[in-house]
Each structure stands twice: as C-alpha cells, then as structure tokens.
Design an enzyme around this catalytic site. Structure first.
Site, PDB file in Angstrom:
ATOM      1  NE  ARG A 144     -10.463   2.910  13.752  1.00  0.00           N
ATOM      2  CZ  ARG A 144     -10.841   4.240  14.640  1.00  0.00           C
ATOM      3  NH1 ARG A 144     -11.855   3.800  15.310  1.00  0.00           N
ATOM      4  NH2 ARG A 144     -10.364   4.665  14.826  1.00  0.00           N
ATOM      5  CG  HIS A 180      -8.233   1.001  16.072  1.00  0.00           C
ATOM      6  ND1 HIS A 180      -8.235   2.197  15.920  1.00  0.00           N
ATOM      7  CD2 HIS A 180      -8.121   1.240  14.300  1.00  0.00           C
ATOM      8  CE1 HIS A 180      -7.790   2.697  15.711  1.00  0.00           C
ATOM      9  NE2 HIS A 180      -7.768   2.618  14.276  1.00  0.00           N
ATOM     10  N   GLY A 239       0.583  -0.988   0.374  1.00  0.00           N
ATOM     11  CA  GLY A 239       0.595  -0.224   0.017  1.00  0.00           C
ATOM     12  C   GLY A 239       1.088   1.668   0.050  1.00  0.00           C
ATOM     13  CB  ILE A 266      -0.226   5.052   6.230  1.00  0.00           C
ATOM     14  CG1 ILE A 266      -2.068   5.858   6.579  1.00  0.00           C
ATOM     15  CG2 ILE A 266       0.171   4.641   6.854  1.00  0.00           C
ATOM     16  CD1 ILE A 266      -2.438   4.732   7.463  1.00  0.00           C
ATOM     17  N   GLY A 267       1.528   4.898   3.615  1.00  0.00           N
ATOM     18  CA  GLY A 267       2.886   4.346   3.080  1.00  0.00           C
ATOM     19  C   GLY A 267       3.394   5.334   2.749  1.00  0.00           C
ATOM     20  CG  ASP A 297      -0.747   0.987  -4.578  1.00  0.00           C
ATOM     21  OD1 ASP A 297      -0.311   1.755  -3.399  1.00  0.00           O
ATOM     22  OD2 ASP A 297      -2.047   0.932  -5.439  1.00  0.00           O
ATOM     23  CG  ASN A 345     -10.596  -2.136   3.453  1.00  0.00           C
ATOM     24  OD1 ASN A 345     -10.222  -1.719   2.246  1.00  0.00           O
ATOM     25  ND2 ASN A 345     -10.403  -1.103   4.900  1.00  0.00           N
ATOM     26  CB  SER A 403      -5.970  -1.867   5.685  1.00  0.00           C
ATOM     27  OG  SER A 403      -4.677  -2.321   5.772  1.00  0.00           O
ATOM     28  N   GLY A 438       0.067   4.536  -0.811  1.00  0.00           N
ATOM     29  CA  GLY A 438      -1.339   5.572  -0.171  1.00  0.00           C
ATOM     30  C   GLY A 438      -0.576   6.473   0.446  1.00  0.00           C
TER      31      GLY A 438
HETATM   32  N1  APR Z   1      -3.133  -4.276  -2.978  1.00  0.00           N
HETATM   33  C1  APR Z   1      -1.622  -3.028  -2.434  1.00  0.00           C
HETATM   34  N2  APR Z   1      -2.454  -2.263  -2.738  1.00  0.00           N
HETATM   35  C2  APR Z   1      -3.525  -1.527  -2.705  1.00  0.00           C
HETATM   36  C3  APR Z   1      -4.526  -2.752  -2.922  1.00  0.00           C
HETATM   37  C4  APR Z   1      -4.304  -4.271  -3.171  1.00  0.00           C
HETATM   38  N3  APR Z   1      -4.886  -4.897  -3.555  1.00  0.00           N
HETATM   39  N4  APR Z   1      -5.936  -2.115  -3.444  1.00  0.00           N
HETATM   40  C5  APR Z   1      -5.912  -0.565  -2.594  1.00  0.00           C
HETATM   41  N5  APR Z   1      -4.736  -0.892  -2.627  1.00  0.00           N
HETATM   42  C6  APR Z   1      -3.393   0.806  -2.599  1.00  0.00           C
HETATM   43  C7  APR Z   1      -4.272   2.262  -2.633  1.00  0.00           C
HETATM   44  O1  APR Z   1      -3.842   1.903  -4.581  1.00  0.00           O
HETATM   45  C8  APR Z   1      -3.936   3.207  -2.317  1.00  0.00           C
HETATM   46  O2  APR Z   1      -2.210   3.572  -2.554  1.00  0.00           O
HETATM   47  O3  APR Z   1      -3.547   0.839  -0.749  1.00  0.00           O
HETATM   48  C9  APR Z   1      -3.280   2.318  -1.268  1.00  0.00           C
HETATM   49  C10 APR Z   1      -4.296   2.936   0.862  1.00  0.00           C
HETATM   50  O4  APR Z   1      -3.951   4.288   0.307  1.00  0.00           O
HETATM   51  P1  APR Z   1      -4.906   5.634   0.906  1.00  0.00           P
HETATM   52  O5  APR Z   1      -6.105   5.248   0.274  1.00  0.00           O
HETATM   53  O6  APR Z   1      -4.108   6.949   0.890  1.00  0.00           O
HETATM   54  O7  APR Z   1      -5.822   4.844   2.269  1.00  0.00           O
HETATM   55  P2  APR Z   1      -4.475   5.606   3.231  1.00  0.00           P
HETATM   56  O8  APR Z   1      -5.084   6.608   4.289  1.00  0.00           O
HETATM   57  O9  APR Z   1      -3.114   4.755   3.390  1.00  0.00           O
HETATM   58  O10 APR Z   1      -5.445   4.141   4.590  1.00  0.00           O
HETATM   59  C11 APR Z   1      -4.632   3.208   4.276  1.00  0.00           C
HETATM   60  O11 APR Z   1      -5.220   1.790   6.378  1.00  0.00           O
HETATM   61  O12 APR Z   1      -6.123   3.248   8.545  1.00  0.00           O
HETATM   62  C12 APR Z   1      -6.141   2.575   7.977  1.00  0.00           C
HETATM   63  O13 APR Z   1      -9.040   2.778   7.063  1.00  0.00           O
HETATM   64  C13 APR Z   1      -6.847   3.680   6.838  1.00  0.00           C
HETATM   65  O14 APR Z   1      -7.869   1.088   5.470  1.00  0.00           O
HETATM   66  C14 APR Z   1      -7.268   1.883   5.830  1.00  0.00           C
HETATM   67  C15 APR Z   1      -5.850   2.611   5.602  1.00  0.00           C
END
Ligand code: APR
Length: 321
Positions: free
Chosen positions: A89, A176, A10, A14-15, A34, A96, A120, A12
């Site tokens: 959540r 959580h 991931g 947080i990543g 990702d 998810n 997640s 996004g």
């Molecule tokens: N494999 C890998 N990455 C994936 C997949 C997958 N199958 N599906 C989605 N993603 C990626 C998305 O492309 C995106 O870049 O996961 C990333 C999630 O990033 P954001 O949407 O920015 O979410 P973020 O704020 O990072 O939160 C991620 O953590 O705290 C929890 O509730 C929050 O479930 C969420 C997770």
C-alpha cells in the site's frame, strides 16, 4: 425529514459498489464525482435503473464538477490508484498524495460541514493529509480500514472453527499495513474466547497457537492475497461494505463501536497521529476513542505499527505534502 446526501469522490471499483449498496439500503441520495468524463454518469445511471427492481427511492447523480457535492452530509473518498500485484500500500504514496490533495481542496470548498471517510491508500497517511489540507475538525475525518481488516480476521476464524461468521467478534488495530495488529486475546465467538475453542479443537496449546498465528498472518496479508488473484486491482466489494457500515452508524447516529483510523491525542500513548483504534461512530463522526488494556506483546506490536504510520507520514512530508 430531509434526505441525507452522500458524496462519493472516486467512481471506480469501490465507488461503484458504494453507490449500489447505499441505494439498495436507501441510506442516502448519492452524488458520485470522478475526473474521468462520463464514468460517474454511466455508473449512477446504471444503478438508478435498478431502483424499480430493488423497490428503492434514492436519487443518484454522476458528475465531473465539485459544485455538485454541495450540501453533502457525508463524503466517502476512494480517489486514487489501487495496488498491482507485488506492490505494498505504501508504494502508492506519491501518486495518491497528489490526488488526495486536490480532492481535499474540492471537498473543503464544496462540502465544508461534511463528515469524511477515506478509503484511499496508504490509508493512515491519506487521512492525515486530507485533514491537514482541509483543516476540518479531527472528529469529522477518519479512515476505513479496521472494519474490513477485522471482518477478514473474523472470516478466517469462522472457517477454522466451522461457526457462522455472524457470531465471531474480532478486532484489528494499528495502521492499515503489514504491521496491523489482530487482537487474538480478545477474539471470541459470542463471548467464548477463540483461543479456548482452538485449544479444545486441537487438544494442544502449541498447535492452537500455530493455527491462530497463521490466521493472524493471513489477515495481515489479506489485501495482497486479493490483489494477487485479481491481478488488475485491489479488493472492492469488502472495502465498500465496510465503509457503508461506518456511514450507517454516522448517519443514523447508531453509536456503533468499530475500529477506524482516528486522530489520537494521548489515547494509547499516541499524540498527533491517525491510527486504527476502536471508536464510537455517531452523528458527530468519531465521538470518542475507546481504550483497552494491552499486554506486553500487543503493546509492542501496536508500537511497531504506529512507528510504521509515523514513517509514512514523514515520507509524505519529505515529498512536500
Ligand atoms: N479526483 C477524483 N477521482 C479520481 C482522481 C481525482 N483527482 N484521480 C483518480 N480518480 C478516480 C479514478 O478515475 C478512478 O475512477 O479514482 C477512481 C479509483 O478507482 P479504481 O482505480 O477502480 O480503484 P479502487 O479499487 O476503487 O480503489 C481506490 O481505495 O482501497 C483503496 O488502494 C485502493 O487507493 C485505492 C482506492
């Protein structure tokens, strides 16, 4: 000594912060995976180009292929969708769970010996699912929630008592979700009970309790408070910082005592569920669960929270996971 390798699944919000913090602390080399083409490549390139400024030596790589996580010592998973305003959540479960199942299959194949921290949501259910799909030993699979929830609680206490947050110790147990359990009785400022400081501040036990109750309530809803302000997603700086502190304890075998979503086998009277409890984190992952005595009120709150986690896991089973 060979360098450690962390795989981020991931890339996004947080990543991205995870990668930056790990690089700035020189904790390990980073592979960011990702499914979105070019996104992890772009983020890791951007962070790598700051290395000269930060004077750090870390190799960062972005990828859309699981094979690149081969040999990862630690995997941190943020893949999934975040909340939008008004969502809990738990509303993320269906979407998810599907994502987590595919992630678990990829990690199982390419990083079978790794220790895994999941971020997640809904957290405790996602950790349960990941462990079920991979069959990894429970000790190597955990969830990040308690470190952040506790930090939020500590922050509100520090603001209320006008002391440095560094001196505040506060712990949040349970799932959580909205039923999490901030432990008010154990909260202290360098050993001085927070309740005592509040009573001295207000000269009135009832008022002190009211103030504490408000901080507890704000802690429980703190994630939603950020979601409401951001409007387009959920918290990302603080969850990343929390996971990095757990990763540091594991990779450096610090044996720090932190709350984490860990698998219980009789501890706290719970069998067979992942719930937020105090654990010691070291090179083997969750090295042990630390029990503590709870009064009737705390016990009842924890039981309620555990019930909520059980309900979520049941929902997930009904959805076929
Ligand atoms: N494999 C890998 N990455 C994936 C997949 C997958 N199958 N599906 C989605 N993603 C990626 C998305 O492309 C995106 O870049 O996961 C990333 C999630 O990033 P954001 O949407 O920015 O979410 P973020 O704020 O990072 O939160 C991620 O953590 O705290 C929890 O509730 C929050 O479930 C969420 C997770």
């Amino acid at each position: 000594m060979a360098r450690k390798k962390i795989a981020l699944i991931g890339g996004g919000q947080i990543g991205g912060v995870l990668a930056q913090l790990i690089a700035q602390k020189e904790l390990a080399d980073v592979v960011m995976f990702d499914i979105v083409e070019d996104l992890p490549q772009g983020k890791t390139l951007d962070i790598a180009e700051a290395s000269r400024i930060d004077r750090t030596d870390v190799v960062l790589k972005g990828t859309n292929e699981y094979k690149d996580i081969d040999g990862a010592d630690l995997v941190i998973i943020t893949a999934g969708v975040p909340r939008k305003p008004g969502m809990s959540r738990d509303d993320l479960l269906d979407t998810n769970a599907k994502i987590m199942k595919s992630v678990a299959e990829g990690v199982k194949e390419h990083a079978p010996n790794s220790i895994v921290i999941i971020i997640s949501n809904p957290l405790d259910a996602m950790v349960t699912l990941f462990q079920k799909v991979t069959g990894f030993p429970h000790q190597r699979v955990m969830g990040q929630a308690g470190v952040l929830d506790s930090s939020r609680f500590a922050t509100f206490i520090a603001w209320e008592l006008d002391v440095s947050v560094q001196d505040v110790n506060a712990m949040v147990l349970g799932g959580h979700g909205d039923t999490m359990v901030p432990l008010t009785r154990y909260a202290n400022v360098n050993g001085i009970p927070v309740m005592e400081m509040l009573e001295r501040k207000y000269g009135d036990a009832a008022k002190a309790k009211e103030v504490m109750d408000a901080m507890v309530q704000r802690t429980k809803m703190a994630g939603g408070e950020v979601v409401k302000l951001l409007k387009t997603g959920s918290a990302f700086y603080s969850p990343a910082a929390a996971a990095v502190s757990m990763a540091t304890s594991i990779l450096k075998d610090q044996k720090r005592l932190m709350p984490a979503s860990a698998y219980l086998q009789g501890e706290f009277g719970v069998n067979g569920y992942y719930v937020g409890v105090p654990v010691v984190l070291g090179e083997n992952g969750v090295e042990r669960v630390v029990e503590l005595s709870l009064n009737d009120e705390e016990r009842a709150a924890l039981d309620k929270s555990i019930k909520a986690v059980e309900g979520l896991v049941e929902d997930m089973k009904r959805l076929g996971y």
